[in-house]
Design an enzyme around this catalytic site. Sequence first.
Site, PDB file in Angstrom:
ATOM      1  N   THR A  59      12.832 -22.410  20.946  1.00 31.26           N
ATOM      2  CA  THR A  59      14.079 -22.387  21.737  1.00 31.26           C
ATOM      3  C   THR A  59      14.828 -20.746  21.805  1.00 31.26           C
ATOM      4  O   THR A  59      15.493 -20.809  23.005  1.00 31.26           O
ATOM      5  CB  THR A  59      15.018 -22.974  20.549  1.00 31.26           C
ATOM      6  OG1 THR A  59      14.274 -24.379  20.110  1.00 31.26           O
ATOM      7  CG2 THR A  59      16.664 -23.596  20.995  1.00 31.26           C
TER       8      THR A  59
ATOM      9  N   ASP B 162       5.783 -24.280  21.658  1.00 28.29           N
ATOM     10  CA  ASP B 162       6.427 -24.847  20.553  1.00 28.29           C
ATOM     11  C   ASP B 162       5.974 -24.669  19.295  1.00 28.29           C
ATOM     12  O   ASP B 162       4.672 -24.909  19.184  1.00 28.29           O
ATOM     13  CB  ASP B 162       6.737 -26.431  20.947  1.00 28.29           C
ATOM     14  CG  ASP B 162       7.882 -26.903  20.024  1.00 28.29           C
ATOM     15  OD1 ASP B 162       8.841 -27.580  20.450  1.00 28.29           O
ATOM     16  OD2 ASP B 162       7.491 -26.875  18.696  1.00 28.29           O
ATOM     17  N   SER B 163       6.587 -24.157  18.297  1.00 32.13           N
ATOM     18  CA  SER B 163       5.952 -23.745  17.322  1.00 32.13           C
ATOM     19  C   SER B 163       5.271 -24.748  16.332  1.00 32.13           C
ATOM     20  O   SER B 163       4.299 -24.720  15.581  1.00 32.13           O
ATOM     21  CB  SER B 163       6.810 -22.856  15.989  1.00 32.13           C
ATOM     22  OG  SER B 163       7.701 -23.671  15.521  1.00 32.13           O
ATOM     23  N   SER B 164       5.567 -26.116  16.894  1.00 34.10           N
ATOM     24  CA  SER B 164       4.790 -27.318  16.133  1.00 34.10           C
ATOM     25  C   SER B 164       3.288 -27.138  16.648  1.00 34.10           C
ATOM     26  O   SER B 164       2.634 -28.039  16.251  1.00 34.10           O
ATOM     27  CB  SER B 164       5.576 -28.592  16.605  1.00 34.10           C
ATOM     28  OG  SER B 164       6.936 -28.577  16.110  1.00 34.10           O
TER      29      SER B 164
ATOM     30  N   THR C 267      11.377 -22.348  15.303  1.00 37.87           N
ATOM     31  CA  THR C 267      11.896 -22.319  13.543  1.00 37.87           C
ATOM     32  C   THR C 267      10.986 -23.274  12.969  1.00 37.87           C
ATOM     33  O   THR C 267      10.691 -23.092  11.753  1.00 37.87           O
ATOM     34  CB  THR C 267      13.130 -22.612  13.469  1.00 37.87           C
ATOM     35  OG1 THR C 267      13.509 -23.987  14.439  1.00 37.87           O
ATOM     36  CG2 THR C 267      14.131 -21.505  14.066  1.00 37.87           C
ATOM     37  N   ASP C 268      10.131 -24.368  13.626  1.00 44.61           N
ATOM     38  CA  ASP C 268       9.558 -25.436  12.811  1.00 44.61           C
ATOM     39  C   ASP C 268       8.493 -24.823  11.963  1.00 44.61           C
ATOM     40  O   ASP C 268       8.504 -25.141  10.830  1.00 44.61           O
ATOM     41  CB  ASP C 268       8.976 -26.398  13.788  1.00 44.61           C
ATOM     42  CG  ASP C 268      10.197 -27.312  14.417  1.00 44.61           C
ATOM     43  OD1 ASP C 268      11.238 -27.114  13.802  1.00 44.61           O
ATOM     44  OD2 ASP C 268       9.853 -27.986  15.145  1.00 44.61           O
TER      45      ASP C 268
ATOM     46  N   GLN D   6       6.857 -29.793  -5.517  1.00 46.83           N
ATOM     47  CA  GLN D   6       7.534 -30.325  -4.580  1.00 46.83           C
ATOM     48  C   GLN D   6       9.044 -29.709  -4.097  1.00 46.83           C
ATOM     49  O   GLN D   6       9.690 -30.071  -3.321  1.00 46.83           O
ATOM     50  CB  GLN D   6       7.529 -31.756  -4.589  1.00 46.83           C
ATOM     51  CG  GLN D   6       6.203 -32.397  -4.795  1.00 46.83           C
ATOM     52  CD  GLN D   6       6.465 -34.063  -4.879  1.00 46.83           C
ATOM     53  OE1 GLN D   6       7.585 -34.560  -4.971  1.00 46.83           O
ATOM     54  NE2 GLN D   6       5.215 -34.572  -4.927  1.00 46.83           N
TER      55      GLN D   6
HETATM   56  N1  ASP Z   1      10.534 -27.209  18.118  1.00 47.99           N
HETATM   57  C1  ASP Z   1      10.985 -25.768  18.033  1.00 47.99           C
HETATM   58  C2  ASP Z   1       9.766 -24.853  17.722  1.00 47.99           C
HETATM   59  O1  ASP Z   1       9.595 -24.750  16.636  1.00 47.99           O
HETATM   60  C3  ASP Z   1      12.282 -25.652  17.501  1.00 47.99           C
HETATM   61  C4  ASP Z   1      12.729 -24.211  17.425  1.00 47.99           C
HETATM   62  O2  ASP Z   1      12.322 -23.401  18.553  1.00 47.99           O
HETATM   63  O3  ASP Z   1      13.449 -23.823  16.678  1.00 47.99           O
HETATM   64  O4  ASP Z   1       9.204 -24.058  18.496  1.00 47.99           O
END
Ligand code: ASP
Length: 362
Positions: free
Chosen positions: A33, A76-78, A108-109, A296
């Site tokens: 993002t 996208d970091s996912s 951030t993910d 956990q």
């Molecule tokens: N889904 C986004 C990512 O991790 C969220 C972000 O950019 O913070 O790439």
Amino acid sequence: MTDKSPKYRIYEVNKASKKRAKTSILIIYTGGTIGMEHDSTGTLVPINFSQIVQRVPPLKILDINLTIISFSSPIDSSNVTVSAWQDLALIIHENNVQYDGFVVLHGTDTMSFTASAISFMLNGLNKPIIFTGAQLPISAIRSDARPNLVTSLEIASAKKDDIPMVPEVCVYFDYQLMRGNRTFKKRSSQFAAFGCENYPILAKAGITITYNESAIMKYVNPEKFNFNNQFCTDVIIIKIFPSLKESYLRHMLATPNLQGVVLETYGSGNAPTEGWFLDCLKEAIDRGIIIYNVSQLVGGIVMQGRYETSKYLKEIGVVSGNDITREAAITKLMFLLGTESSHEAVKQKLIASLNGELTVSK
Ligand code: ASP
């Protein structure tokens, strides 16, 4: 057919100041993002980084030479995998001599996983590698992208007696600097997206940036730098819960080629004492699978042997992760299985600190 498109785009960021800045920082945009804006259809797309100075005017007055490398296809970091970690580590490794520090713009993910992986791959680099991102795209009026980027640059370029203030891999977010391999993402809709429970905050940005010098890694001779970028992905995370079925656990542990498991246990590393549960784990350990016990709880600390419910884990050879995070644990396991030649060496290093990711009891 070979893919001829370049993997990266490079932008020299022109500075308003004519005098030569003392510090050079490389910004690496991987995706996420932070570097995005809405296009005419309302979809988030990466910005043109050649216009970063117009987007973030304070960059003009920072006394830093800036270069930006952007992944040609930001992700996208996912979607991050080992290959993105390797690409990123290689960019930093190849540019190590020219730059005093690095700011990595990342979604951030999975930022905490990447920061952990980079801390293991570039162990001993002794330069600031500051990961940051944003909850709102850089084009949004109230975006956290601008303060996160500007302060990360200040931290990456900060020196004392010509030595970097923070010679380690960090995550900077919402006015806090944290050791990267101690962080985890804890919120998706507030600016304070990251937590760091088991290690002190390294710096706080207010009117000034206050460094917690005793918690920051000491600068050591970079001759010790050793670049390693191999990972083994034959690993899984198993999170236990009340009534986990024997057949499911057996099935997971019987996965072909499985070499390592992060076992997410309760509280201080506790798990059921039922015979079938311990037998399943023991049989897997006997087949050479390494089982790494991680709590956990976000601020959990594994103490195998404190309760009866963890004593047996220790007895059958489960390795304690102490106060490590899940994110650092799985990347460390992948890294050690990829780089060490024997399982015994992997086990020894899992309980040791490679780069500050866990506390070693004295
Ligand atoms: N889904 C986004 C990512 O991790 C969220 C972000 O950019 O913070 O790439």
